[in-house]
Each structure stands twice: as structure tokens, then as C-alpha cells.
Design an enzyme around this catalytic site. Structure first.
Site, PDB file in Angstrom:
ATOM      1  N   THR A  66      -2.042  18.654  14.889  1.00 36.63           N
ATOM      2  CA  THR A  66      -2.951  19.626  14.247  1.00 36.63           C
ATOM      3  C   THR A  66      -4.165  19.861  15.138  1.00 36.63           C
ATOM      4  OG1 THR A  66      -3.900  17.730  13.085  1.00 36.63           O
ATOM      5  CG2 THR A  66      -2.412  19.179  11.820  1.00 36.63           C
ATOM      6  N   ASP A  68     -10.892  21.282  13.714  1.00 38.74           N
ATOM      7  CA  ASP A  68     -12.203  21.624  14.305  1.00 38.74           C
ATOM      8  C   ASP A  68     -12.493  23.119  14.147  1.00 38.74           C
ATOM      9  OD1 ASP A  68     -12.701  18.948  15.809  1.00 38.74           O
ATOM     10  OD2 ASP A  68     -10.668  19.543  16.315  1.00 38.74           O
ATOM     11  N   HIS A  80      -9.073  17.629  20.503  1.00 47.12           N
ATOM     12  CA  HIS A  80      -9.607  17.278  19.185  1.00 47.12           C
ATOM     13  C   HIS A  80     -10.543  16.095  19.450  1.00 47.12           C
ATOM     14  CE1 HIS A  80     -10.175  16.354  15.045  1.00 47.12           C
ATOM     15  NE2 HIS A  80      -9.596  15.170  15.147  1.00 47.12           N
ATOM     16  N   THR A 108     -12.244  10.800   6.881  1.00 48.59           N
ATOM     17  CA  THR A 108     -12.107  12.249   6.670  1.00 48.59           C
ATOM     18  C   THR A 108     -10.681  12.451   6.178  1.00 48.59           C
ATOM     19  OG1 THR A 108     -11.218  13.038   8.790  1.00 48.59           O
ATOM     20  CG2 THR A 108     -13.594  12.595   8.709  1.00 48.59           C
ATOM     21  N   LYS A 119       0.843  -1.205   0.000  1.00 53.69           N
ATOM     22  CA  LYS A 119       0.000   0.000   0.000  1.00 53.69           C
ATOM     23  C   LYS A 119       0.880   1.257   0.000  1.00 53.69           C
ATOM     24  CE  LYS A 119      -3.776   1.948   2.757  1.00 53.69           C
ATOM     25  NZ  LYS A 119      -4.555   1.682   3.978  1.00 53.69           N
ATOM     26  N   PRO A 132      -6.642   9.174  19.711  1.00 57.55           N
ATOM     27  CA  PRO A 132      -7.031  10.526  20.129  1.00 57.55           C
ATOM     28  C   PRO A 132      -5.801  11.448  20.109  1.00 57.55           C
ATOM     29  CG  PRO A 132      -6.926   9.037  22.015  1.00 57.55           C
ATOM     30  CD  PRO A 132      -6.677   8.198  20.814  1.00 57.55           C
ATOM     31  N   ILE A 185      -1.087  12.924  14.041  1.00 56.11           N
ATOM     32  CA  ILE A 185      -2.486  13.049  13.633  1.00 56.11           C
ATOM     33  C   ILE A 185      -3.311  11.924  14.248  1.00 56.11           C
ATOM     34  CG2 ILE A 185      -4.032  13.260  11.619  1.00 56.11           C
ATOM     35  CD1 ILE A 185      -1.787  15.386  11.765  1.00 56.11           C
TER      36      ILE A 185
END
Ligand SMILES: NC(=O)C1=CN([C@@H]2O[C@H](COP(=O)(O)OP(=O)(O)OC[C@H]3O[C@@H](n4cnc5c(N)ncnc54)[C@H](O)[C@@H]3O)[C@@H](O)[C@H]2O)C=CC1
Ligand SMILES: CC(=O)C(=O)O
Length: 319
Positions: A148, A153, A180, A235, A42, A126, A123
Site C-alpha cells: 500500500t 501517505d 512510505h 495507526t 491472539k 519499512p 504492509i
């Protein structure tokens, strides 16, 4: 003359990793990207697809698959490996902690043995707790590891405000802060529209701004990720653009302020917790945290969010 060759390592060649890569190469933010993934085929396929795209992009960038040895001379490393919350089970991002930490242990070890000394942008969710876990595990200089976090958000919040007031998102400055995740809060006292504080607009135009349902807008901003996940199962574009924005601030030595997650050392009365707060970014990483003049209610919400992350960081250390 010293030629610049900015090298980025992306661990996790999935939805986030690939979209981060595309944002970075289409904005010409680096000269080399190396993908590392347990799924080697991948990683190779994503790298090849992205490298093919560079033929028709304005800037050249070498994109390839590799391993942790390639990180040794990297400038920035993005961690985007881990599960998404399972909506069918009603999971939050925090509920993926156990599974993600199992992966992150392997990733952190890879980073450690590589000798990587650049900036780490985590990223994996959590996000705040995982960033803290990596920093703690590697004894990494806190200014050089961030997430980030609510940069994304805050974009969603700006969309929600924009839809309510009919002003473009770029003319609205608004921060979601803290986690986040579910405990994030909105610093309404710091929102400005076209440079005017929202509080002033509410007084001046009570029939329009005064009629806004701020709670519903905050909820809509927070729910952004869930709407997208429910609709398409991942996302990716929003986070890809958020990653590129943070990378540009760092590589461009911009002294840009973005609401990234960083280790708080007394700011807002919080210590020893990774949480999102407006932070000054340049080539050294996070060099300052801006302390907004939050209201008592906002500060209470921020502390509550920080407590959630402290509790889960303690839990992560036991996993
Ligand atoms: N902070 C944020 O704003 C966002 C965070 N996320 C988080 O990012 C992470 C990745 O999400 P997606 O890309 O959508 O998932 P994905 O499933 O598309 O990709 C994850 C990739 O990680 C790889 N991987 C798994 N274990 C690994 C290991 N030990 N070493 C190297 N690679 C490994 C997998 O093979 C896969 O290619 C998740 O933790 C997700 O919750 C996702 C979107 C936004
Ligand atoms: C999945 C996730 O964390 C987000 O898009 O906000």
C-alpha cells in the site's frame, strides 16, 4: 454457475491486521479471512471478535484463525507482522528493518511451503524494502506482490491540502511518492483540485493558492503517521481503509490507479527498486505504472528516495 469465494490470509493479527479485517468484512470484500500469528490465542481472539461482528454486517464472511496450510488456496495474502518504530528512541520505519527482516524470513518461508500463488500485499515496515525482500526471497512474480506504501501517505497529504484550502479531500487528487517513510516526496506538479491543476489555481488566485506553504503541507502529510502514533501508540483505521481500497481494486478487476509500491523496471529512470508510483491495479495485480510528467526537482527527490530504498534493500540481503 460458479460461486465466488474470495479467501484472504492475514499474517499478523495486531492493530493493522485486525483493522484490515474489519475494513474488508464491513465492505463485503471477501468471503473468508484466515489469521496467522505466532500468538495463536491472539489470532483466535481477533478472528472470533471479527466473526461476531459479521452478524450485524450486510455480508457474510467466515473469519477464523489458521496456519500456513490455509494459504494454499488463498487469493490474497496480507503481511502485517513486525514492530512499529519506537518513537521514544527516535526510530524511523527504516530503523526497524533488522527486526522486521528476522520476522519476515519466517513469514516468507511459511508462504513458500504453503504453495500460495495469489497476490501478496505487504504492509510490514519499512514497507517498500520489505516488499522487495519478500519478492526477491520467493522469486515471486513482481506484478503479484505490492505494498500500500504511499497510498496512506497520499490520504494524509490530501487531508493536509484540504485543511489548507478548505476543499474536501475527495475533490483533491495528490500523490506522495517514493518511500512510505522519511524520503517520500510530493508530486506537486500533478496535484489537481476539482480537476484544475494546482499550478493553474496558484496563477489564478495568488492571494489564496499562491500563498500556500507547500513545504509545510508536504511535511504535515508526512508527519501524519507520527501524530497518530504519538497520540495512540498505533495507526490502524487509515491503513485498514487503504488496504481495503487496494483489495477492492484487485478483486473488482477495476483497473484503478493508486500510488502503491511496485518493482520499477525503467519507469522514472529507476530499475530494480520497489517504490510508490501511480499504478494500474486489476485482478492480475500491478499491470502498469503511470509515468507522471514530474519537474526536474521532483524527479531528483524521487531518485533520492529510490536510492534510500536500494541501499536498505542491499542491507536487508545481508541480514
Ligand atoms: N505500511 C503502513 O502503512 C503501515 C505499516 N505498519 C507496520 O505493520 C506492522 C504491524 O503493525 P501493528 O499491527 O501495529 O503491530 P502489532 O504489534 O499490533 O501486531 C503485529 C503482530 O505480528 C505478530 N507477529 C510477530 N511476529 C510474527 C511472526 N513471525 N509470524 C506471524 N505473526 C507475527 C505479533 O504477534 C502481533 O500480533 C509493523 O511492521 C508496522 O510498522 C503499521 C501501520 C501502517
Ligand atoms: C506506522 C506507519 O507506517 C504509518 O501509519 O504510516
Amino acid at each position: 454457475m460458479e460461486l465466488q469465494r474470495r479467501k484472504i490470509i492475514i499474517v499478523g493479527a495486531g492493530h493493522v491486521g485486525s483493522h484490515a479485517g474489519y475494513s474488508l468484512i464491513s465492505q463485503g470484500l471477501c468471503e473468508e479471512i484466515v489469521y496467522i500469528d505466532i500468538d495463536k490465542e491472539k489470532a483466535k481472539a481477533q478472528a472470533m471478535d471479527l466473526f461476531d461482528a459479521t452478524v450485524y454486517l450486510p455480508r457474510r464472511c467466515l473469519v477464523r484463525a489458521g496456519n500456513y496450510e490455509d494459504a494454499k488456496d488463498g487469493d490474497l495474502l496480507i503481511v502485517a507482522a513486525g514492530p512499529l518504530p519506537d518513537m521514544s528512541k527516535g526510530q524511523t520505519r527504516m530503523d526497524t528493518l533488522r527486526e522486521t527482516i528476522a520476522i519476515i524470513k519466517e513469514v516468507a518461508e511459511g508462504i513458500r511451503i504453503s504453495g500460495f500463488q495469489g497476490i501478496i500485499l505487504n504492509i510490514s515496515n519499512p514497507a517498500d524494502v520489505v516488499t522487495h525482500y519478500i519478492q526477491h526471497t520467493l522469486f515471486y512474480p513482481a506484478e503479484k506482490i505490492l505494498s500500500t506504501s504511499t497510498t496512506l501517505d497520499s490520504a494524509r497529504l490530501r487531508r493536509a491540502i484540504s485543511e489548507a484550502v478548505g476543499v474536501d479531500q475527495k475533490s483533491i487528487l495528490a500523490y506522495a511518492l517514493g518511500e512510505h517513510g522519511e524520503s517520500q516526496m510530493v508530486a506537486w506538479s500533478a496535484v489537481t483540485i476539482g480537476g484544475k491543476p494546482l499550478s493553474q489555481l496558484i496563477q489564478e488566485q495568488p492571494d489564496t493558492y499562491g500563498a500556500l506553504d507547500l513545504k509545510a503541507i508536504a511535511e504535515e502529510g508526512k508527519a501524519g503517521g507520527w501524530h497518530i502514533l504519538a497520540g495512540k501508540g498505533s495507526t490502524e483505521f487509515g491503513i485498514g481503509a487503504s488496504i481495503a481500497e487496494v483489495v477492492r481494486a484487485i478483486f473488482g478487476d477495476e483497473n484503478r490507479i493508486l500510488p502503491v509500491s511496485t518493482l520499477l523496471t525503467g519507469q522514472y529512470g529507476e530499475t530494480g527498486v520497489y517504490a510508490s508510483a501511480p499504478s494500474l491495479l486489476n485482478r492480475h495485480g500491478v499491470v502498469d505504472v503511470i509515468e507522471l510528467n514530474l519537474t526536474k526537482e521532483e524527479l531528483d527527490e524521487f531518485h533520492k528516495s529510490c536510492q534510500t530504498m536500494k541501499d536498505n534493500f542491499d542491507l536487508a540481503l545481508t541480514l
